[in-house]
Motif scaffolding. Structure first.
Motif, PDB file in Angstrom:
ATOM      1  N   ASN A 109      -9.178 -34.234  -6.156  1.00  0.00           N
ATOM      2  CA  ASN A 109      -9.675 -34.581  -7.490  1.00  0.00           C
ATOM      3  C   ASN A 109      -9.113 -35.932  -7.937  1.00  0.00           C
ATOM      4  N   ASP A 110      -9.627 -36.988  -7.334  1.00  0.00           N
ATOM      5  CA  ASP A 110      -9.243 -38.335  -7.744  1.00  0.00           C
ATOM      6  C   ASP A 110     -10.468 -39.235  -7.621  1.00  0.00           C
ATOM      7  N   ALA A 111     -10.288 -40.504  -7.781  1.00  0.00           N
ATOM      8  CA  ALA A 111     -11.422 -41.426  -7.801  1.00  0.00           C
ATOM      9  C   ALA A 111     -12.219 -41.401  -6.500  1.00  0.00           C
ATOM     10  N   THR A 112     -11.548 -41.150  -5.369  1.00  0.00           N
ATOM     11  CA  THR A 112     -12.241 -41.189  -4.082  1.00  0.00           C
ATOM     12  C   THR A 112     -12.993 -39.907  -3.779  1.00  0.00           C
ATOM     13  N   LYS A 113     -12.595 -38.777  -4.400  1.00  0.00           N
ATOM     14  CA  LYS A 113     -13.163 -37.458  -4.109  1.00  0.00           C
ATOM     15  C   LYS A 113     -13.129 -37.173  -2.595  1.00  0.00           C
ATOM     16  N   SER A 114     -12.114 -37.722  -1.918  1.00  0.00           N
ATOM     17  CA  SER A 114     -12.009 -37.556  -0.470  1.00  0.00           C
ATOM     18  C   SER A 114     -11.555 -36.150  -0.112  1.00  0.00           C
ATOM     19  N   ALA A 115     -11.954 -35.713   1.093  1.00  0.00           N
ATOM     20  CA  ALA A 115     -11.579 -34.380   1.559  1.00  0.00           C
ATOM     21  C   ALA A 115     -10.183 -34.406   2.153  1.00  0.00           C
ATOM     22  N   VAL A 116      -9.476 -33.311   2.021  1.00  0.00           N
ATOM     23  CA  VAL A 116      -8.143 -33.181   2.595  1.00  0.00           C
ATOM     24  C   VAL A 116      -8.036 -31.788   3.197  1.00  0.00           C
ATOM     25  N   THR A 117      -7.375 -31.661   4.342  1.00  0.00           N
ATOM     26  CA  THR A 117      -7.259 -30.372   5.022  1.00  0.00           C
ATOM     27  C   THR A 117      -5.931 -29.700   4.688  1.00  0.00           C
ATOM     28  N   LEU A 118      -5.864 -28.411   4.975  1.00  0.00           N
ATOM     29  CA  LEU A 118      -4.613 -27.688   4.760  1.00  0.00           C
ATOM     30  C   LEU A 118      -3.504 -28.291   5.603  1.00  0.00           C
ATOM     31  N   ARG A 119      -3.845 -28.766   6.819  1.00  0.00           N
ATOM     32  CA  ARG A 119      -2.843 -29.418   7.671  1.00  0.00           C
ATOM     33  C   ARG A 119      -2.250 -30.622   6.970  1.00  0.00           C
ATOM     34  N   ASP A 120      -3.111 -31.390   6.268  1.00  0.00           N
ATOM     35  CA  ASP A 120      -2.609 -32.531   5.500  1.00  0.00           C
ATOM     36  C   ASP A 120      -1.677 -32.074   4.385  1.00  0.00           C
ATOM     37  N   ILE A 121      -2.040 -30.960   3.745  1.00  0.00           N
ATOM     38  CA  ILE A 121      -1.274 -30.480   2.599  1.00  0.00           C
ATOM     39  C   ILE A 121       0.117 -30.032   3.011  1.00  0.00           C
ATOM     40  N   ILE A 122       0.196 -29.242   4.087  1.00  0.00           N
ATOM     41  CA  ILE A 122       1.496 -28.681   4.441  1.00  0.00           C
ATOM     42  C   ILE A 122       2.298 -29.574   5.366  1.00  0.00           C
ATOM     43  N   SER A 123       1.676 -30.646   5.885  1.00  0.00           N
ATOM     44  CA  SER A 123       2.464 -31.652   6.595  1.00  0.00           C
ATOM     45  C   SER A 123       3.287 -32.413   5.572  1.00  0.00           C
ATOM     46  N   THR A 124       4.454 -32.869   5.980  1.00  0.00           N
ATOM     47  CA  THR A 124       5.341 -33.564   5.041  1.00  0.00           C
ATOM     48  C   THR A 124       6.217 -34.545   5.784  1.00  0.00           C
ATOM     49  N   ARG A 125       6.740 -35.520   5.075  1.00  0.00           N
ATOM     50  CA  ARG A 125       7.610 -36.514   5.697  1.00  0.00           C
ATOM     51  C   ARG A 125       9.042 -36.348   5.202  1.00  0.00           C
ATOM     52  N   ASP A 126       9.991 -36.479   6.129  1.00  0.00           N
ATOM     53  CA  ASP A 126      11.376 -36.407   5.713  1.00  0.00           C
ATOM     54  C   ASP A 126      11.855 -37.799   5.287  1.00  0.00           C
ATOM     55  N   GLY A 127      13.108 -37.908   4.969  1.00  0.00           N
ATOM     56  CA  GLY A 127      13.638 -39.167   4.469  1.00  0.00           C
ATOM     57  C   GLY A 127      13.557 -40.307   5.463  1.00  0.00           C
ATOM     58  N   GLU A 128      13.393 -40.009   6.771  1.00  0.00           N
ATOM     59  CA  GLU A 128      13.304 -41.052   7.783  1.00  0.00           C
ATOM     60  C   GLU A 128      11.862 -41.386   8.131  1.00  0.00           C
ATOM     61  N   GLY A 129      10.915 -40.777   7.402  1.00  0.00           N
ATOM     62  CA  GLY A 129       9.518 -41.092   7.641  1.00  0.00           C
ATOM     63  C   GLY A 129       8.878 -40.267   8.744  1.00  0.00           C
ATOM     64  N   ASN A 130       9.593 -39.264   9.282  1.00  0.00           N
ATOM     65  CA  ASN A 130       9.028 -38.426  10.332  1.00  0.00           C
ATOM     66  C   ASN A 130       8.149 -37.353   9.721  1.00  0.00           C
ATOM     67  N   THR A 131       7.005 -37.113  10.344  1.00  0.00           N
ATOM     68  CA  THR A 131       6.089 -36.103   9.839  1.00  0.00           C
ATOM     69  C   THR A 131       6.413 -34.745  10.432  1.00  0.00           C
ATOM     70  N   HIS A 132       6.442 -33.724   9.586  1.00  0.00           N
ATOM     71  CA  HIS A 132       6.676 -32.345  10.008  1.00  0.00           C
ATOM     72  C   HIS A 132       5.525 -31.492   9.511  1.00  0.00           C
ATOM     73  N   ASN A 133       5.323 -30.359  10.157  1.00  0.00           N
ATOM     74  CA  ASN A 133       4.344 -29.406   9.637  1.00  0.00           C
ATOM     75  C   ASN A 133       4.867 -28.007   9.870  1.00  0.00           C
ATOM     76  N   ASP A 134       3.991 -27.000   9.684  1.00  0.00           N
ATOM     77  CA  ASP A 134       4.460 -25.613   9.712  1.00  0.00           C
ATOM     78  C   ASP A 134       4.895 -25.138  11.087  1.00  0.00           C
ATOM     79  N   GLU A 135       4.705 -25.953  12.134  1.00  0.00           N
ATOM     80  CA  GLU A 135       5.171 -25.560  13.455  1.00  0.00           C
ATOM     81  C   GLU A 135       6.647 -25.883  13.633  1.00  0.00           C
ATOM     82  N   ASP A 136       7.193 -26.761  12.749  1.00  0.00           N
ATOM     83  CA  ASP A 136       8.594 -27.156  12.852  1.00  0.00           C
ATOM     84  C   ASP A 136       9.460 -26.174  12.085  1.00  0.00           C
ATOM     85  N   LYS A 137       9.494 -24.928  12.557  1.00  0.00           N
ATOM     86  CA  LYS A 137      10.132 -23.865  11.785  1.00  0.00           C
ATOM     87  C   LYS A 137      11.653 -23.930  11.823  1.00  0.00           C
TER      88      LYS A 137
END
Length: 335
Positions: free
Chosen positions: A125-153
């Motif tokens: 819900n922003d100006a672009t109305k772009s689609a985003v996936t659940l993978r995008d939502i639950i992926s996250t970056r730590d303080g060093e810029g590394n991307t993690h997701n739900d597999e990094d338990k």
């Protein structure tokens, strides 16, 4: 499989032969270790015997009416035919076996994970109305810029750990219209001033897309496309939503933190609203019913002494069980 059925029930008589063919394919051609127990709701033993002869699996004796009632209560069976599927430990895989059991390719019919139920795309819900996936939502970056997701338990928690809220609501619902702006303010404080990684997905119960669009414009978060009515129904069923507004909060692995988010979500200090432990709910003091009427705390109750006189409590999780291990019953009653 625990199969609740009866000869007098037309849907049962329709489902049973199809399920029998699926069962024979699973246990024969496909070589699966799968057994079924028929639990009868027939009106008499003669009908039970006749119906059982149509089945290639086991049956619980008709005379065990008390056991039949216990099984129905245990698995919350409210209608027939009903199929409950258990794993080898006795844990429930699904109570919705009737709906899925004819699809032998999906045996043992493990319900889809939250990511599968939620689907692939949501409207941002922003100006672009772009689609985003659940993978995008639950992926996250730590303080060093590394991307993690739900597999990094096994990684340690970081500031980037994510939480997802599934928000069931509708424009026509007065309590929803009252809750939504307050929740939006809480969301903006959490994700802005407090820096929390929290995303919300709006799941609409609006009556048409025009109302959905109008209501969504009031929200600062994502929304599931209105056209996905089947997915909306799956989500409501998965999270046992019986009324709106309703807020389900998930952690980054997709595990449910609370289904009672509406009640707690405006208290941003308690984010992510993990329910209190039993000791917090029970409080600190109880009256001991003896001559002294002295107070005793939950810590006193669950502490215990081993054979050598050493005191243990619920924090000593790795110690071997001793004869002194305690159990606590909460007794609700009235005069």
């Amino acid at each position: 499989g625990i199969y609740f059925s009866a000869h007098w029930c037309p849907p049962c008589r329709q489902f049973t032969p199809a399920f029998a063919r699926a069962y024979e394919k699973l246990t024969g051609e496909m070589g699966k270790n799968f057994e079924v127990i028929f639990v009868s709701s027939d009106r008499d033993e003669r009908a039970f015997d006749e119906y059982r002869d149509e089945m290639p699996w086991l049956a619980m004796p008709f005379r065990d009416r008390e056991l039949k009632a216990k099984l129905s209560k245990t698995f919350k069976v409210t209608g027939i035919p009903s199929l409950v599927v258990l794993d080898e430990t006795g844990s429930v895989i699904t109570t919705d076996g009737r709906r899925v059991a004819l699809d032998v390719k999906k045996f043992p019919w493990t319900p889809p994970g939250v990511d599968e139920v939620l689907g692939d795309a949501f409207v941002r819900n922003d100006a672009t109305k772009s689609a985003v996936t659940l993978r995008d939502i639950i992926s996250t970056r730590d303080g060093e810029g590394n991307t993690h997701n739900d597999e990094d338990k096994d990684r340690p928690a970081t500031k980037g750990d994510k939480y997802v809220g599934i928000y069931f609501s509708a424009h026509w619902c007065p309590p929803c219209r009252q809750f939504t702006p307050a929740f939006a303010r809480a969301y903006e404080k959490l994700t802005g001033e407090m820096g929390k990684n929290f995303e919300v997905i709006f799941v609409s119960s609006d009556r048409d897309e025009r109302a959905f669009d109008e209501y969504r414009d009031e929200m600062p978060w994502l929304a599931m496309p209105f056209r996905d009515r089947e997915l909306k129904a799956k989500l409501s069923k998965t999270f046992k939503v019986t009324g709106i507004p309703s807020l389900v909060v998930l952690d980054e692995t997709g595990s449910v933190i609370t289904t009672d988010g509406r009640r707690v979500a405006l208290d941003v200090k308690k984010f992510p609203w993990t329910p209190p432990g039993v000791d917090e709910v029970l409080g600190d003091a109880f009256v001991r019913n003896d001559a002294t009427k002295s107070a005793v705390t939950l810590r006193d109750i669950i502490s215990t002494r081993d054979g050598e006189g050493n005191t243990h409590n619920d924090e000593d999780k790795d110690r071997p069980a001793t004869k002194g291990d305690k159990y606590v019953g909460i007794y609700f009653s009235a005069h």
